[in-house]
Scaffold this motif. Sequence first.
Motif, PDB file in Angstrom:
ATOM      1  N   SER A   1      33.181  71.061  34.376  1.00  0.00           N
ATOM      2  CA  SER A   1      33.236  71.865  35.601  1.00  0.00           C
ATOM      3  C   SER A   1      34.640  71.896  36.199  1.00  0.00           C
ATOM      4  N   VAL A   2      35.349  70.770  36.202  1.00  0.00           N
ATOM      5  CA  VAL A   2      36.701  70.736  36.751  1.00  0.00           C
ATOM      6  C   VAL A   2      37.638  71.602  35.919  1.00  0.00           C
TER       7      VAL A   2
ATOM      8  N   ILE B   1      36.652  63.273  39.669  1.00  0.00           N
ATOM      9  CA  ILE B   1      37.055  64.646  39.995  1.00  0.00           C
ATOM     10  C   ILE B   1      38.433  64.656  40.640  1.00  0.00           C
ATOM     11  N   ASP B   2      38.657  63.766  41.598  1.00  0.00           N
ATOM     12  CA  ASP B   2      39.931  63.707  42.303  1.00  0.00           C
ATOM     13  C   ASP B   2      41.079  63.395  41.351  1.00  0.00           C
ATOM     14  N   SER B   3      40.856  62.499  40.409  1.00  0.00           N
ATOM     15  CA  SER B   3      41.908  62.137  39.449  1.00  0.00           C
ATOM     16  C   SER B   3      42.272  63.311  38.559  1.00  0.00           C
ATOM     17  N   GLN B   4      41.273  64.073  38.121  1.00  0.00           N
ATOM     18  CA  GLN B   4      41.553  65.202  37.253  1.00  0.00           C
ATOM     19  C   GLN B   4      42.295  66.314  37.994  1.00  0.00           C
ATOM     20  N   ILE B   5      42.041  66.458  39.287  1.00  0.00           N
ATOM     21  CA  ILE B   5      42.792  67.428  40.079  1.00  0.00           C
ATOM     22  C   ILE B   5      44.254  67.020  40.150  1.00  0.00           C
ATOM     23  N   ASN B   6      44.507  65.749  40.400  1.00  0.00           N
ATOM     24  CA  ASN B   6      45.885  65.270  40.525  1.00  0.00           C
ATOM     25  C   ASN B   6      46.621  65.265  39.195  1.00  0.00           C
ATOM     26  N   GLU B   7      45.891  65.223  38.099  1.00  0.00           N
ATOM     27  CA  GLU B   7      46.539  65.280  36.790  1.00  0.00           C
ATOM     28  C   GLU B   7      46.944  66.697  36.408  1.00  0.00           C
ATOM     29  N   HIS B   8      46.414  67.697  37.117  1.00  0.00           N
ATOM     30  CA  HIS B   8      46.763  69.088  36.856  1.00  0.00           C
ATOM     31  C   HIS B   8      48.114  69.401  37.488  1.00  0.00           C
ATOM     32  N   GLY B   9      48.967  70.099  36.779  1.00  0.00           N
ATOM     33  CA  GLY B   9      50.327  70.322  37.258  1.00  0.00           C
ATOM     34  C   GLY B   9      50.432  71.203  38.482  1.00  0.00           C
TER      35      GLY B   9
END
Length: 250
Positions: free
Chosen positions: A65-66, A131-139
């Motif tokens: 989903s992310v 979810i929060d970690s995957q958002i922050n890993e996105h450039g």
Amino acid sequence: MMHRKINCGGAGFLEATSALVVLTLCLTAGCAGRQYGHLLADNDKDLVGSHAAGAATWNPLVDESVAKLLSRCPPAIQPVGFQMNHEVVSIDPPSDGAHLAGGPATVCFVGIENKSAEEIGDFKDQLFERIDSQINEHGEFRGISHRMVQTALRETRLRPDSLFLPENRQVFASVLGRQGTPVDYLLFATITSGTTDRNKSSQRDYVLTLEMVNLHTGDFLKESAKIRKGYSKSRAGKWWNYGPFDQADG
């Protein structure tokens, strides 16, 4: 020649047989009061829960989903311009997305709402962090501290679902702005489920939906991921409902 008779029915034989039975039960079912643990390697499969969703269900839902949501969100907007008399003149009119040109867009992850038939327990916090970690890993995106989000909600006395109203969004964003954290997007997560029963077996469809709201325009995007899971009273029930060649289950 004298033959010695071996007595196989004595107390020694019974004791040996009893010990063997106890050992077999301990190896197959585990001795009462004891629990053993072992570390899992990165390539080990997640344990499939026998009564409710677990890591094998939630982790793939989050990852899918992310990835789908962030791939649809518009990237940072770089205004187009031309140079005249050593001065750069913009030819693009100001837009709601122009503020993203200076860096990654900020995402305020408000929270997770569980509308499923199950209590998710300690998985709720873990899902939030994943979810929060995957958002922050996105450039092109960066998250806002969850502690700051909770503080702003308490100060404004707003519920997460009330942020869908434009005036409430502005009040909430202004509080975060005073804390030095401007907001571009609000992110909401919802867990739902649907259950189908047949005799002593059941199927439950788990859906994780992510909704991203543009704070400045009110436009939103929604993406979801679904995993179906079967529950049976016996392993034979799984074969009966889904066939003998399905993946191994727990």
